[in-house]
Design an enzyme around this catalytic site. Structure first.
Site, PDB file in Angstrom:
ATOM      1  N   GLY A 174      10.852   8.084 -26.643  1.00 21.29           N
ATOM      2  CA  GLY A 174       9.993   6.995 -27.320  1.00 21.29           C
ATOM      3  C   GLY A 174       8.598   7.255 -27.714  1.00 21.29           C
ATOM      4  O   GLY A 174       8.201   8.283 -27.176  1.00 21.29           O
ATOM      5  N   GLN A 224      -0.308   6.834 -29.841  1.00 21.66           N
ATOM      6  CA  GLN A 224       0.063   8.220 -29.383  1.00 21.66           C
ATOM      7  C   GLN A 224      -0.234   9.142 -30.597  1.00 21.66           C
ATOM      8  O   GLN A 224      -0.355  10.537 -30.089  1.00 21.66           O
ATOM      9  CB  GLN A 224       1.379   8.403 -28.670  1.00 21.66           C
ATOM     10  CG  GLN A 224       1.757   7.916 -27.476  1.00 21.66           C
ATOM     11  CD  GLN A 224       2.899   8.143 -26.962  1.00 21.66           C
ATOM     12  OE1 GLN A 224       4.030   7.535 -27.261  1.00 21.66           O
ATOM     13  NE2 GLN A 224       3.031   8.978 -26.090  1.00 21.66           N
ATOM     14  N   CYS A 246       5.471  11.155 -19.808  1.00 22.28           N
ATOM     15  CA  CYS A 246       4.797  10.646 -21.264  1.00 22.28           C
ATOM     16  C   CYS A 246       4.491  11.966 -21.828  1.00 22.28           C
ATOM     17  O   CYS A 246       3.905  12.811 -21.456  1.00 22.28           O
ATOM     18  CB  CYS A 246       3.574   9.659 -21.051  1.00 22.28           C
ATOM     19  SG  CYS A 246       2.899   9.352 -22.381  1.00 22.28           S
ATOM     20  N   LEU A 247       4.724  11.849 -23.113  1.00 27.36           N
ATOM     21  CA  LEU A 247       4.170  13.004 -24.163  1.00 27.36           C
ATOM     22  C   LEU A 247       2.804  12.949 -24.226  1.00 27.36           C
ATOM     23  O   LEU A 247       2.254  13.996 -24.727  1.00 27.36           O
ATOM     24  CB  LEU A 247       4.795  12.711 -25.443  1.00 27.36           C
ATOM     25  CG  LEU A 247       6.479  12.719 -25.583  1.00 27.36           C
ATOM     26  CD1 LEU A 247       6.913  12.116 -27.098  1.00 27.36           C
ATOM     27  CD2 LEU A 247       6.996  13.907 -25.234  1.00 27.36           C
ATOM     28  N   HIS A 306       7.629   0.955 -21.241  1.00 28.62           N
ATOM     29  CA  HIS A 306       6.435   2.082 -21.319  1.00 28.62           C
ATOM     30  C   HIS A 306       5.678   2.204 -22.670  1.00 28.62           C
ATOM     31  O   HIS A 306       4.616   2.294 -22.723  1.00 28.62           O
ATOM     32  CB  HIS A 306       7.271   3.421 -20.943  1.00 28.62           C
ATOM     33  CG  HIS A 306       6.579   4.588 -21.146  1.00 28.62           C
ATOM     34  ND1 HIS A 306       6.294   5.485 -19.985  1.00 28.62           N
ATOM     35  CD2 HIS A 306       5.932   5.460 -22.105  1.00 28.62           C
ATOM     36  CE1 HIS A 306       5.389   6.636 -20.575  1.00 28.62           C
ATOM     37  NE2 HIS A 306       5.186   6.208 -21.468  1.00 28.62           N
ATOM     38  N   GLU A 307       6.624   2.079 -23.787  1.00 24.13           N
ATOM     39  CA  GLU A 307       6.172   2.257 -25.005  1.00 24.13           C
ATOM     40  C   GLU A 307       5.122   0.828 -25.296  1.00 24.13           C
ATOM     41  O   GLU A 307       4.353   1.028 -25.825  1.00 24.13           O
ATOM     42  CB  GLU A 307       7.166   2.353 -26.200  1.00 24.13           C
ATOM     43  CG  GLU A 307       8.149   3.552 -25.923  1.00 24.13           C
ATOM     44  CD  GLU A 307       7.383   4.876 -25.428  1.00 24.13           C
ATOM     45  OE1 GLU A 307       6.100   5.013 -26.101  1.00 24.13           O
ATOM     46  OE2 GLU A 307       7.808   5.774 -25.023  1.00 24.13           O
ATOM     47  N   HIS A 335       1.687   1.185 -24.037  1.00 25.99           N
ATOM     48  CA  HIS A 335       1.020   1.954 -24.931  1.00 25.99           C
ATOM     49  C   HIS A 335       0.315   1.151 -25.965  1.00 25.99           C
ATOM     50  O   HIS A 335      -0.969   1.739 -26.213  1.00 25.99           O
ATOM     51  CB  HIS A 335       1.779   3.131 -25.667  1.00 25.99           C
ATOM     52  CG  HIS A 335       2.021   4.435 -25.026  1.00 25.99           C
ATOM     53  ND1 HIS A 335       0.978   5.283 -24.679  1.00 25.99           N
ATOM     54  CD2 HIS A 335       3.161   5.061 -24.637  1.00 25.99           C
ATOM     55  CE1 HIS A 335       1.456   6.374 -23.903  1.00 25.99           C
ATOM     56  NE2 HIS A 335       2.858   6.059 -23.954  1.00 25.99           N
TER      57      HIS A 335
HETATM   58 ZN   LIG Z   1       4.158   7.713 -23.184  1.00 26.09          ZN
END
Ligand SMILES: [Zn+2]
Length: 180
Positions: free
Chosen positions: A46, A51, A93-94, A135-136, A139
């Site tokens: 995701g 991000q 998480c990225l 999660h997204e 963000h």
């Molecule tokens: Zn993340």
């Protein structure tokens, strides 16, 4: 295919509240395609617009690990309208380097959103896809999964990150010194 730079914690844009999307033109479609490329390349399941430095309510996700079956979903202006049950699962998480932790999420959610064309979209998700979506969507409100773990775990991670960043900086300076 264009890969975008993924911002890393503690970048301030990761803390920004994303604005609703109102323009569903070709520019949005291009951005979303680049976001999907960036997500698959990372690789991740995701990616939210914050991000990659865009404070708009856009996310892409694809819980399918099989490359042959890839089909990402675009979710614009999402709102969680139903959240049921509870489940603890591992998240990373990225945008959060070298860290994973267990996070408690709703087991099932219903999300009202818009698709790439601006049409209404209702998503019912359970288990892993529901976790990714929560999660997204977090963000887009400037919330990271490390905000949902214990204060002690978070403090330990921040301490470790500080050391990591310092070591990286020293390494860079040494390399520059050697080149200069
Ligand atoms: Zn993340």
């Amino acid at each position: 295919m264009a890969l975008l730079t993924i911002l890393k914690f503690p970048h301030p844009i990761l803390r920004a509240k994303a604005e609703p999307v109102t323009d569903f033109g070709p520019e949005l479609a291009g951005l979303v395609a680049d976001m999907a490329d960036t997500m698959y390349d990372a690789p991740g399941v995701g990616l939210a617009a914050n991000q990659i430095g865009v404070t708009r309510q856009i996310l892409v996700y694809d819980p399918e690990p099989d490359k042959e079956k890839r089909a990402y979903q675009v979710v614009i202006n999402p709102k969680i309208v139903v959240a049921e049950g509870e489940e603890v699962g591992e998240e990373g998480c990225l945008s959060v380097r070298e860290y994973c932790s267990e996070v408690k999420r709703a087991w099932k959610i219903v999300v009202e959103a818009q698709d790439l064309a601006g049409q209404p979209l209702v998503i019912e998700a359970e288990d892993f896809p529901a976790r990714i979506l929560q999660h997204e969507i977090d963000h887009l409100s400037g919330v990271l999964f490390i905000d949902r773990i214990s204060a002690l775990k978070r403090a330990l991670y921040k301490k470790r990150l500080k050391k990591m960043l310092l070591a990286e900086k020293e390494e860079q300076e040494e390399t520059q010194g050697a080149n200069g």
